[in-house]
Design a protein around this motif. Structure first.
Motif, PDB file in Angstrom:
ATOM      1  N   THR A  10       0.818  -1.210   0.000  1.00  0.00           N
ATOM      2  CA  THR A  10       0.000   0.000   0.000  1.00  0.00           C
ATOM      3  C   THR A  10       0.851   1.258   0.000  1.00  0.00           C
ATOM      4  O   THR A  10       0.564   2.219  -0.734  1.00  0.00           O
ATOM      5  CB  THR A  10      -0.920  -0.003   1.239  1.00  0.00           C
ATOM      6  N   VAL A  11       1.907   1.285   0.800  1.00  0.00           N
ATOM      7  CA  VAL A  11       2.743   2.481   0.890  1.00  0.00           C
ATOM      8  C   VAL A  11       3.396   2.782  -0.456  1.00  0.00           C
ATOM      9  O   VAL A  11       3.416   3.934  -0.911  1.00  0.00           O
ATOM     10  CB  VAL A  11       3.820   2.306   1.984  1.00  0.00           C
ATOM     11  N   THR A  12       3.906   1.748  -1.133  1.00  0.00           N
ATOM     12  CA  THR A  12       4.547   1.949  -2.434  1.00  0.00           C
ATOM     13  C   THR A  12       3.549   2.452  -3.468  1.00  0.00           C
ATOM     14  O   THR A  12       3.839   3.373  -4.241  1.00  0.00           O
ATOM     15  CB  THR A  12       5.185   0.637  -2.923  1.00  0.00           C
ATOM     16  N   SER A 350      -6.701  -1.528   3.914  1.00  0.00           N
ATOM     17  CA  SER A 350      -5.853  -1.379   5.097  1.00  0.00           C
ATOM     18  C   SER A 350      -6.584  -0.701   6.248  1.00  0.00           C
ATOM     19  O   SER A 350      -6.136  -0.759   7.390  1.00  0.00           O
ATOM     20  CB  SER A 350      -4.606  -0.571   4.750  1.00  0.00           C
TER      21      SER A 350
END
Length: 463
Positions: A10-12, A350
């Motif tokens: 998710t962060v990427t 998330s």
């Protein structure tokens, strides 16, 4: 077309989306590269970055572009044809004079906003906006000052009705997905939409317009040479009744489609009935606007000039909107790439198990989906599906189910930016550059969505 399985966390994915937006703004605002070229270029680069197969990228690009331009091109084309006929024949001036005579100069923005709320009940955001553009610009040209005084209340009214109130597709879909009653959503959502519009749009638009001056664009009025437009002639201004009739035609016809579709979807009417199909057909927005343009040609143009002259007038209306159509379609392309990349689903997934209250969870998920892929309707529909299981387990009352739908609509409204085709439509119709649109329209959509959520949240605590 289905989204790919995300190759990154998710962060990427979030960093890729943020970088794509940053590069896009840099190309448009600093490099001064044309917005259409910039949007297509960044869409291609984003599709590569998130991991689409090279052979699939053309289809990925066309997913958002074709879907957006297929709807927008006809709406904008017919809308500006109608607008040019109203402007050239004096119909827009007649309507503006009547509005000002009834409400006064100081209340002209309020009058335009209230009229947009009424027309926005059955009409989608983009269709309503293009029909009202000539009226907004005529009033703005008459009184001077920033066009935002008149444009933002009207555009905000169409936006809040489209996102919050059935029979628009987003709130209807979200209601069905979480088991809310569509009729109750209408009864509760309508007053919330009106109050939120006044607080989050009407009051805020005065503040923004006082600080940002935007001159009247020529998207409807056309070019003026030697003090006279090429299509100037001895046009006889139509009566207020004739102009009102032309505005009511799309309102009534589109109502057939939206109301009948809602009745079929909710099981009130059986599917497959011929009369429902025909009434729905003439109520499809492009068909309704086509009928309206033909009526305008017969009522405004043909009594004043030969058909060749009238045809030249409507033909000249199309040139200035080519860029609007292409840029709006490219904005849909960029949003489609982000949607298919799975960025929105990764973000919302998330959050699904954080243990926060359902109404706040619904708002946050819808906001993330809105920011990630741009479309308010997609954000409404997707959020409804994501939280449906938790809602079913919670055993909520009908009123709280409706408030959840409104909270989702609030999140799906905020932070309109460069991946939203509506952002580009507002930007180009009112002659604003990207920086100005971010400072005005993006801010206004955010205050509107926050106002809707604040009202829904207060009601959630007391019911």
């Amino acid at each position: 077309m289905e989204a790919i399985e995300p190759q990154y966390g998710t962060v990427t994915l979030l960093l890729i989306a943020a970088a794509a937006v940053a590069v896009l703004l840099f190309l448009i605002m600093k490099v001064k590269l044309h917005a259409f070229v910039s949007l297509v270029l960044v869409s291609v680069l984003t599709a590569i970055a998130v991991g689409f197969e090279p052979g699939d990228i053309p289809d990925v690009l066309m997913f958002g572009f074709a879907d957006t331009i297929g709807g927008v091109a006809l709406l904008v084309a017919f809308g500006v044809m109608l607008g040019r006929l109203l402007e050239v024949t004096g119909g827009a001036q007649t309507l503006a004079d009547t509005l000002i005579g009834r409400f006064g100069e100081k209340r002209a923005p309020m009058a335009l906003g209230v009229a947009s709320l009424l027309f926005g009940f059955p009409i989608f955001f983009d269709a309503g906006l293009v029909v009202f553009v000539p009226i907004i610009l005529t009033v703005a040209r008459r009184f001077g000052g920033s066009v935002l005084y008149y444009a933002l209340p009207a555009a905000g009214a169409f936006a809040v009705m489209h996102a919050t109130v059935p029979p628009h597709p987003g709130p209807v879909a979200a209601s069905n997905l979480i088991g809310a009653n569509v009729g109750l959503t209408l009864l509760i959502g309508l007053p919330i939409a009106v109050v939120a519009w006044y607080v989050g749009v009407m009051l805020v638009s005065r503040f923004l317009a006082a600080r940002v001056n935007v001159s009247v664009s020529d998207v409807v009025f056309g070019e003026v040479r030697d003090g006279k437009k090429a299509e100037d002639a001895d046009w006889r201004a139509p009566s207020f009744g004739t102009v009102l009739l032309l505005l009511l035609i799309p309102l009534v016809l589109i109502s057939f489609n939206t109301v009948l579709t809602t009745l079929v979807d909710t099981g009130v009417l059986a599917e497959g009935q011929a009369w429902v199909g025909y009434l729905s057909l003439i109520g499809i927005t492009p068909v309704a606007l086509l009928v309206t343009v033909i009526a305008a040609i017969l009522l405004l143009g043909r009594p004043n000039a030969p058909m060749a002259t009238v045809s030249r007038v409507v033909d000249q209306a199309l040139g200035p909107v080519c860029a609007i159509i292409l840029i709006t379609g490219a904005g849909g392309m960029f949003g489609g790439v982000l949607e298919l990349s799975g960025i929105g689903d990764a973000l919302s997934g998330s959050l699904s198990d954080l243990g926060i209250s359902l109404i706040l969870q619904a708002f946050i998920i819808a906001t993330l989906l809105r920011v990630a892929q741009g479309s308010a309707t997609v954000a409404l529909t997707t959020t409804g599906g994501l939280i449906a299981g938790a809602v079913s387990d919670a055993g909520l009352s009908d009123v709280k189910l409706t408030l959840l739908v409104i909270a989702i609509a609030a999140g799906a409204t905020v932070l309109s930016h460069v991946n939203d085709s509506g952002f580009w439509l507002v930007s180009r119709l009112f002659g604003m550059d990207e920086k100005t649109t971010l400072k005005t329209w993006t801010v206004l959509e955010t205050t509107l969505g926050l106002s809707v959520f604040a009202i829904a949240g207060l009601l959630w605590m007391v019911v």
